[in-house]
Scaffold this motif. Sequence first.
Motif, PDB file in Angstrom:
ATOM      1  N   VAL A  27      12.613  48.102  65.813  1.00 21.54           N
ATOM      2  CA  VAL A  27      12.882  46.577  66.169  1.00 21.54           C
ATOM      3  C   VAL A  27      13.492  45.999  64.956  1.00 21.54           C
ATOM      4  O   VAL A  27      13.333  46.597  63.885  1.00 21.54           O
ATOM      5  N   TRP A  28      14.028  44.830  64.930  1.00 22.71           N
ATOM      6  CA  TRP A  28      14.713  44.170  64.086  1.00 22.71           C
ATOM      7  C   TRP A  28      14.584  42.725  64.367  1.00 22.71           C
ATOM      8  O   TRP A  28      14.074  42.325  65.372  1.00 22.71           O
ATOM      9  N   VAL A  29      15.135  41.754  63.525  1.00 19.15           N
ATOM     10  CA  VAL A  29      15.158  40.343  63.786  1.00 19.15           C
ATOM     11  C   VAL A  29      16.455  39.701  63.554  1.00 19.15           C
ATOM     12  O   VAL A  29      17.452  40.321  62.848  1.00 19.15           O
ATOM     13  N   VAL A  30      16.852  39.088  64.637  1.00 25.20           N
ATOM     14  CA  VAL A  30      17.856  38.402  64.805  1.00 25.20           C
ATOM     15  C   VAL A  30      17.890  36.838  64.392  1.00 25.20           C
ATOM     16  O   VAL A  30      16.958  36.009  65.295  1.00 25.20           O
ATOM     17  N   ALA A  31      18.320  36.098  63.489  1.00 27.77           N
ATOM     18  CA  ALA A  31      18.086  34.588  63.148  1.00 27.77           C
ATOM     19  C   ALA A  31      19.420  34.324  63.296  1.00 27.77           C
ATOM     20  O   ALA A  31      20.415  34.592  62.695  1.00 27.77           O
ATOM     21  N   ASN A  32      19.345  32.936  63.977  1.00 24.21           N
ATOM     22  CA  ASN A  32      20.500  32.115  64.221  1.00 24.21           C
ATOM     23  C   ASN A  32      20.807  31.158  63.335  1.00 24.21           C
ATOM     24  O   ASN A  32      20.163  30.037  63.477  1.00 24.21           O
TER      25      ASN A  32
END
Length: 356
Positions: free
Chosen positions: A249-254
């Motif tokens: 998994v990873w994180v996507v920050a907008n």
Amino acid sequence: MTRALRSIASYATLAIGLAGILALLFAWQLPPFNFSDARTDNAYVQGQVTLMSPQLSGIVAAVPVQDFQTVKKGDLLVKIDDRIYRQQLAEAKAALDAANNALDANAQTQETAKAQIASANADVDSAEATLANANSQWQRIQTLSEKQVATQSSLDTARATLDQAKASLAKTKAALDVANQTLKSAVINRDTLKANVASAKAAATLAEINVENTEITAPRDGTLGQIKARVGQYVSAGTQLTSLVPDTVWVVANYKETQLPGMKVGQKVTFTVDALDGKKFTGRIERFSPATGSEFAVIKADNATGNFTKVAQRVPVRIAIDPDQADADKLVPGLSVVTTVDMKDGGDGNNALASR
């Protein structure tokens, strides 16, 4: 007393107004709350969720797994009734055997034709020898007849023998032509038979693939979502049976475009997870989206209007999660997180625009 109460009420109202303004400034990170670190709560844990679907139609025969079960690569998830596809495989293999037999028969035909050519050549040689002998006899009898030594009967017999030898030679040459044509036809037909074998082999391979596709297996290690397949259910190609979530998994920050200046690949990121009571994790900026989120929307906003209002766009930023962190295995796709980028960290030197 009334005047004092009014003063207190005025001060209270002023304090509430200032608190509201300060809250707005803090939420939008405007002075004096424009901290050096870039923070956003528009961020989520992401993962490669795979939707599992069949490539063919049929009745579900078995579902040996349960909701949210952990599986390994190759584990059987759903079994489709394969009786029809196995019969198609048997039919395709029979057709392949027939095509191979026809090809083998063609090879035998060629050998037979070659033998016939050899036999016809021998017959031609024999007929030519017979013709030469008959011609010699004819000439000898004709000479004797001119000298009135041979009888007319002998002359007629020699003439008939010569004609018969000529006909026999023509017949053997015709047989030789037939044998040659038979060989040529067999050679030409062999290419067609080879194509038939290739077609039958492809059909058999396709039938084998169809049999294999009646078993939907896990393409990798991971955890299953809800199982939508039921025994006895008719499914068609593309029907969603379940989903598989891998461990990676990873994180996507907008982030807002106004937060991008100074943001670089490799910078340290901390984030907290709502579902884990605000537990903090660390990571690094891995890469930036090539366009803002609005550019990937199905229906894009049309800014060429008279009532345009400038709105800060958001750019997705992918954040790699540092390994070997406690409770990292509890991070699943879809969880909300709050990320903070350490803008003082130098990263690898490539900023948001130069990293592409």
